[in-house]
Write a protein that holds these residues in place. Structure first.
Motif, mmCIF file in Angstrom:
data_model
loop_
_atom_site.group_PDB
_atom_site.id
_atom_site.type_symbol
_atom_site.label_atom_id
_atom_site.label_comp_id
_atom_site.label_asym_id
_atom_site.label_seq_id
_atom_site.Cartn_x
_atom_site.Cartn_y
_atom_site.Cartn_z
ATOM 1 N N SER A 238 0.830 -1.209 0.000
ATOM 2 C CA SER A 238 0.000 0.000 0.000
ATOM 3 C C SER A 238 0.865 1.261 0.000
ATOM 4 C CB SER A 238 -0.925 -0.005 1.219
ATOM 5 O OG SER A 238 -1.778 -1.119 1.202
ATOM 6 N N VAL A 239 1.887 1.273 0.863
ATOM 7 C CA VAL A 239 2.774 2.447 0.932
ATOM 8 C C VAL A 239 3.512 2.629 -0.385
ATOM 9 C CG1 VAL A 239 4.817 3.397 2.063
ATOM 10 C CG2 VAL A 239 3.030 2.328 3.431
ATOM 11 N N LEU B 275 1.030 3.910 -3.097
ATOM 12 C CA LEU B 275 0.680 5.317 -2.882
ATOM 13 C C LEU B 275 1.858 6.229 -3.230
ATOM 14 C CD1 LEU B 275 -1.310 7.421 -1.850
ATOM 15 C CD2 LEU B 275 -0.509 6.969 0.471
ATOM 16 N N SER B 276 3.057 5.835 -2.827
ATOM 17 C CA SER B 276 4.235 6.663 -3.116
ATOM 18 C C SER B 276 4.504 6.746 -4.615
ATOM 19 C CB SER B 276 5.462 6.088 -2.401
ATOM 20 O OG SER B 276 5.270 6.051 -1.014
ATOM 21 N N VAL C 120 0.420 8.977 3.594
ATOM 22 C CA VAL C 120 1.158 7.825 4.116
ATOM 23 C C VAL C 120 1.145 7.837 5.646
ATOM 24 C CG1 VAL C 120 3.413 6.724 4.255
ATOM 25 C CG2 VAL C 120 2.612 7.650 2.078
ATOM 26 N N LEU D 98 -2.000 6.444 6.790
ATOM 27 C CA LEU D 98 -1.986 4.993 6.608
ATOM 28 C C LEU D 98 -1.251 4.301 7.757
ATOM 29 C CD1 LEU D 98 -2.924 2.919 4.440
ATOM 30 C CD2 LEU D 98 -0.629 3.058 3.474
ATOM 31 N N ALA E 147 10.491 1.321 0.805
ATOM 32 C CA ALA E 147 9.263 2.087 1.024
ATOM 33 C C ALA E 147 9.543 3.320 1.876
ATOM 34 C CB ALA E 147 8.210 1.199 1.684
ATOM 35 N N VAL F 84 9.140 7.485 0.723
ATOM 36 C CA VAL F 84 8.411 8.526 1.463
ATOM 37 C C VAL F 84 9.345 9.669 1.840
ATOM 38 C CG1 VAL F 84 7.059 8.996 3.537
ATOM 39 C CG2 VAL F 84 6.756 6.827 2.321
ATOM 40 N N SER G 168 9.954 3.354 -4.857
ATOM 41 C CA SER G 168 8.591 2.808 -4.804
ATOM 42 C C SER G 168 8.472 1.537 -5.630
ATOM 43 C CB SER G 168 7.580 3.848 -5.311
ATOM 44 O OG SER G 168 7.617 5.011 -4.533
#
Length: 383
Positions: free
Chosen positions: A283-284, A287-288, A317, A320, A346, A350, A372
């Motif tokens: 997920s991270v 999203l990134s 993030v 999350l 990850a 970020v 990512s």
């Protein structure tokens, strides 16, 4: 009137969606109220009647569930429950305890299945609509301890949908509890063959095997179900109607294995936590990556807006990861099991997004995109 059909369908969908949401929250009476309002305007609405039956089952009201399921079957064009075969005929099944050496289907079973498919013909939209209603009827009859009609319902399911995995495993579960024998085992094997990646199929096979006293097969089937879904061990706590069958199968299997004093496998807590960390990393990383690409697209036209968007992405993030207690305890174990690279990648993605938001420039964006992609691919590969 074509102009009236769309609003009517939209209203019906609204009732169904609200009822489903209320059921998942455990508010069955309110969900039943939504369905009752829809059925009052459309008495032959098969999905509403079927969901009503499932809701009554979830609320432990088998009599009401049977009435709703019978109405759904009738509205879908299904037949009434056929009379069970007389004792002593070839069609009659022997009880479980008389056949402890039952075996998986072989050539003779395949020939029987081919004959059944020939007799039943290809599945039609009517068959597809009536099967869930028949399954609800079978469960309601089981809860009412009406074994012969339940077994007849399972036979009807098998005849109507020989190529449908849901129908086969549902019929196997009903047969296992009502009449049992080789037919239940054949249907359970067929369900696994049609959907080998669905944990419920293996769960039903384990359930049937326990009742047939095939304990080695039962343990292997349950282990495979847990491998496909480590959270299956907690299925008995599920609410609502979306996972009604899964909950019933898991509870019944746990009860039977406890009675037989079997060492049934339990979910590995470390593996379960690792799977949760892996999902979080995916997920991270996703999203990134999306945020980095969008920021890079915005940067030439509006550097200020792109940097603001980067700040919002980092905040997303943070939301999350807002509950460290859900992932921090298992992070070290997950890293020791091969998730070191995706964890650091990850985190780097970020951090580089935050660097871009503070100082700008193309290099942090390129680094964030690369990190990512690395995090996503390595986390996915460590399944």
């Amino acid at each position: 009137m074509p102009s009236d059909a769309a609003p009517d369908q939209s209203a019906a969908d609204g009732y169904l969606q609200r009822a489903h949401l209320l059921a998942e929250l455990g508010r069955y009476d309110e969900g039943i109220g939504e369905l009752t309002a829809l059925i009052a305007t459309e008495p032959a609405h098969v999905p509403a009647l079927t969901m009503l039956a499932r809701m009554h089952l979830a609320a432990d009201r088998p009599s009401e569930a049977l009435a709703a399921a019978e109405a759904a079957v009738a509205a879908a064009g299904g037949a009434s429950v056929p009379e069970p075969p007389a004792f002593g005929t070839l069609a009659a099944e022997t009880p479980t305890r008389d056949v402890p050496g039952a075996v998986p289907p072989a050539a003779g079973a395949a020939a029987d299945e081919a004959s059944a498919q020939e007799a039943a013909g290809a599945e039609t939209p009517v068959a597809g609509a009536v099967v869930p209603a028949l399954v609800a009827r079978g469960f309601a009859l089981l809860d009412l301890e009406r074994w012969k009609p339940a077994a007849a319902t399972a036979d009807e399911i098998l005849a109507r949908a020989p190529g449908d995995a849901y129908a086969q495993r549902s019929a196997a579960a009903v047969l296992s509890a009502s009449r049992n024998g080789q037919a239940a085992l054949d249907a359970a094997w067929r369900g696994v063959e049609l959907s080998p990646d669905e944990p419920e199929a293996h769960l039903v096979l384990g359930l049937v095997a326990v009742r047939l006293q095939l304990f080695d097969l039962a343990e292997r089937a349950y282990r495979e179900a847990l491998r496909l879904d480590p959270g299956l061990g907690e299925a008995g706590q599920d609410m609502g109607v979306a996972r009604l069958e899964r909950r019933r199968y898991a509870e019944t299997l746990e009860h039977l294995t406890a009675m037989a004093d079997l060492p049934v496998a339990r979910p590995d807590p470390v593996r379960t936590v690792g799977a949760g960390i892996r999902r979080l990393l995916l997920s991270v990383a996703g999203l990134s990556l999306i945020a980095s690409v969008l920021v890079a697209a915005l940067a030439p036209a509006s550097p200020g807006a792109s940097r603001l968007f980067a700040v919002l992405a980092v905040a997303g993030v943070a939301v999350l990861l807002r509950r460290p207690a859900t992932w921090q305890p298992g992070l070290r174990e997950a890293m020791s099991r091969g998730l070191v690279v995706p964890v650091y990648a990850a985190a780097a993605a970020v951090v580089l997004l935050l660097v871009y938001a503070l100082v700008g420039g193309p290099l942090p964006l390129v680094g964030a995109i690369t990190a990512s992609v690395v995090a996503g691919f390595t986390a996915f590969a460590r399944r």
